[in-house]
Design an enzyme around this catalytic site. Structure first.
Site, PDB file in Angstrom:
ATOM      1  N   CYS A 121       0.859  -1.181   0.000  1.00  0.00           N
ATOM      2  CA  CYS A 121       0.000   0.000   0.000  1.00  0.00           C
ATOM      3  C   CYS A 121       0.893   1.228   0.000  1.00  0.00           C
ATOM      4  O   CYS A 121       1.879   1.262   0.746  1.00  0.00           O
ATOM      5  CB  CYS A 121      -0.878  -0.010   1.246  1.00  0.00           C
ATOM      6  SG  CYS A 121      -1.967   1.413   1.366  1.00  0.00           S
TER       7      CYS A 121
ATOM      8  N   HIS B 279      -8.932  -4.057  -2.090  1.00  0.00           N
ATOM      9  CA  HIS B 279      -8.009  -3.244  -1.287  1.00  0.00           C
ATOM     10  C   HIS B 279      -8.454  -1.780  -1.308  1.00  0.00           C
ATOM     11  O   HIS B 279      -8.487  -1.110  -0.269  1.00  0.00           O
ATOM     12  CB  HIS B 279      -6.590  -3.410  -1.846  1.00  0.00           C
ATOM     13  CG  HIS B 279      -5.537  -2.605  -1.157  1.00  0.00           C
ATOM     14  ND1 HIS B 279      -4.494  -3.175  -0.471  1.00  0.00           N
ATOM     15  CD2 HIS B 279      -5.354  -1.252  -1.056  1.00  0.00           C
ATOM     16  CE1 HIS B 279      -3.720  -2.203   0.033  1.00  0.00           C
ATOM     17  NE2 HIS B 279      -4.210  -1.035  -0.331  1.00  0.00           N
ATOM     18  N   GLU B 280      -8.817  -1.290  -2.504  1.00  0.00           N
ATOM     19  CA  GLU B 280      -9.203   0.124  -2.631  1.00  0.00           C
ATOM     20  C   GLU B 280     -10.571   0.395  -2.005  1.00  0.00           C
ATOM     21  O   GLU B 280     -10.776   1.436  -1.378  1.00  0.00           O
ATOM     22  CB  GLU B 280      -9.190   0.548  -4.108  1.00  0.00           C
ATOM     23  CG  GLU B 280      -7.824   0.440  -4.785  1.00  0.00           C
ATOM     24  CD  GLU B 280      -6.698   1.115  -4.020  1.00  0.00           C
ATOM     25  OE1 GLU B 280      -6.921   2.175  -3.411  1.00  0.00           O
ATOM     26  OE2 GLU B 280      -5.577   0.566  -4.020  1.00  0.00           O
TER      27      GLU B 280
END
Ligand code: ZN
Length: 182
Positions: A110, A153-154
């Site tokens: 990230c 993830h986003e």
């Protein structure tokens, strides 16, 4: 010229704020920011540029990571060698997902987390998402494998969740036998 973005670190409280629904039409500044974010991700994945400007490679970046608490993110995905596809994803909803789970072997990364993190994050192998593009057109995508992980993830970022939150503290490789490595 390369445009440096101010990407917030995991300790920043802004990453944990509630993110508001985006309203249309977008203003010029919002649109420009989204294109700048995509450009940044694209550059970060091109080795010579990344090295020269000291960029960490990233595939996705969400509004809160650049200090905007709104429900959008961008993804720059290398579909084939040196062939990139850009996504601007606004107000996304997960419509459906596979039963099968996968994890990124070697761990997820990230742009807001600047350290090595041990452990795996269970993700769906395939998901279908509806969202709007920057012009307000409704879109639908069925993503699989790496792209599916990135979307999840986003979307987590839009809910104030970092990938590190999803790793079991006592057992960072918990349930690994029930998932397929990516
Ligand atoms: Zn992230």
């Amino acid at each position: 010229m390369i445009k440096h973005l101010n990407i917030l670190d995991e300790k920043d409280k802004i990453l944990r704020n509630k993110n508001e629904i985006v309203t249309f039409p977008l203003d010029k500044k919002e649109k420009k920011l989204m294109y700048d974010m995509l450009k940044y991700l694209h550059n970060s994945q091109i080795e010579e540029i990344a090295e020269k400007y000291n960029l960490r490679p990233g595939m996705g970046l969400a509004g809160p990571q650049v200090g905007i608490n709104k429900r959008f993110f961008v993804i720059c995905h290398e579909e084939q060698e040196k062939v990139f596809k850009n996504y601007i994803v606004i107000n996304p909803t997960i419509i459906s997902h596979s039963e099968e789970k996968i994890y990124v072997d070697g761990g997820e990364g990230c742009l807001s987390v600047n350290r090595d993190v041990e452990g795996i994050i269970p993700r769906y192998a395939r998901i279908t998402i509806s969202y709007f593009d920057e012009l307000g057109n409704p879109k639908k995508i069925r993503a699989r494998e790496e792209l599916a992980v990135t979307f999840q993830h986003e979307i987590d970022h839009l809910n104030g969740i970092l990938f590190t939150d999803r790793i079991d503290k006592d057992e960072p490789y918990k349930d690994i036998e029930n998932m397929r490595p990516l």
